[in-house]
Scaffold this motif. Structure first.
Motif, PDB file in Angstrom:
ATOM      1  N   TYR A  22       0.833  -1.206   0.000  1.00 25.11           N
ATOM      2  CA  TYR A  22       0.000   0.000   0.000  1.00 25.11           C
ATOM      3  C   TYR A  22       0.867   1.255   0.000  1.00 25.11           C
ATOM      4  N   VAL A  95     -10.970   0.282   4.292  1.00 30.24           N
ATOM      5  CA  VAL A  95     -10.097   1.344   4.806  1.00 30.24           C
ATOM      6  C   VAL A  95     -10.508   1.793   6.210  1.00 30.24           C
ATOM      7  N   LEU A 167      -5.211   1.615   5.917  1.00 26.88           N
ATOM      8  CA  LEU A 167      -4.684   0.420   5.247  1.00 26.88           C
ATOM      9  C   LEU A 167      -3.415  -0.106   5.921  1.00 26.88           C
TER      10      LEU A 167
END
Length: 284
Positions: A22, A95, A167
């Motif tokens: 991420y 999220v 994340l």
């Protein structure tokens, strides 16, 4: 016991791998946008002057800082939305963007002036040479208007909270206790800011925002705090306030922050009080 330790190691490595993936997406979006703008700046200079003037290209690229920031953040959010929707996942759940009680939202908002005052006070004690370098790195953030507000006060806080708390931190928290997950995500958040002074207070800010997201089980409080924090910076950059007395500004921020926290203390306390951890509803 060895099998248990092996499984634990696999979980930690998997969590770290997801966090790094991420982070790579976030940095990759910035790099892609920067590359496109760099090519545009190079072509503009060559067409205008007929030569490759690196200094002029760098100046032109600096002037693109705000649109670059806005576009790269929106691109990151778009990539994430497409990724989760393609996997038939609920984007907000992935999220950790969940509703919180109104009082907690208000408490998160009230913490921003005190955080800004604390950062301002800390910066006042730093060497002049450090602050000169910091001021040079932050010059684009001192612009005011619609584009700076959209870029600095809205798009950047939302994207950074989605990536670093929603994340990265949440994935780390699946294999690590809460505090290590908060520390690692705050460290990644700080390192991405580049300039040393910026990294220092970004790390502290990342810790506070990380604890909020951890305790609330949602990134909504950290988003609100981050937005208000950056908005204060935008307001203080207005020409009418930019030359105001620093001590007066600090005093006003402290008074406003203390008053706001006192009014919303019932919502502020749960954001920092130890409680049972809430795991993210995903394995992605």
């Amino acid at each position: 016991m060895n099998e248990t330790n092996s499984n634990r190691a696999v979980q930690i490595l998997t969590a770290l791998g997801k966090a790094i993936a991420y982070l790579a997406l976030f940095l990759g979006s910035q790099t892609l946008v920067a590359l496109c703008f760099s090519i545009s700046a190079a072509l503009s200079v060559v067409l205008e002057t007929g030569t490759v003037d690196l200094l002029q290209m760098a100046e032109l690229l600096t002037s693109y800082a705000l649109p670059m920031t806005l576009i790269s953040n929106l691109l990151t959010l778009a990539f994430l939305a497409v990724f989760f929707l393609a996997r038939r996942k609920h984007v907000f759940q992935q999220v950790q963007l969940r509703p919180v009680p109104v009082l907690e939202a208000m408490g998160a908002t009230s913490a921003a002036p005190l955080l800004y005052a604390a950062v301002t006070l800390a910066l006042a004690f730093l060497p002049a040479a450090w602050m000169a370098d910091y001021a040079q790195a932050s010059v684009a953030l001192n612009n005011t208007g619609l584009l700076p507000f959209l870029s600095v006060a809205l798009a950047a806080p939302v994207t950074e909270e989605v990536v670093f708390r929603g994340l990265i931190q949440s994935r780390l928290a699946r294999a690590l206790p809460g505090w290590p997950a908060v520390l690692l995500s705050a460290l990644m958040f700080a390192l991405c800011h580049g300039q040393p002074v910026w990294m220092g207070y970004a790390f502290v800010l990342g810790l506070v925002l990380g604890v909020m997201a951890w305790r609330a089980g949602s990134i909504l409080p950290s988003i609100l705090t981050h937005i208000v924090f950056n908005t204060i910076g935008q307001i203080l950059s207005l020409p009418q306030l930019a030359q105001a007395n620093g001590l007066l500004v600090l005093a006003v921020l402290l008074l406003v922050g203390i008053a706001a926290c006192l009014l919303t203390w019932k919502g502020l306390i749960p954001l920092f009080r130890p409680s049972s951890e809430k795991e993210p509803d995903t394995n992605v």
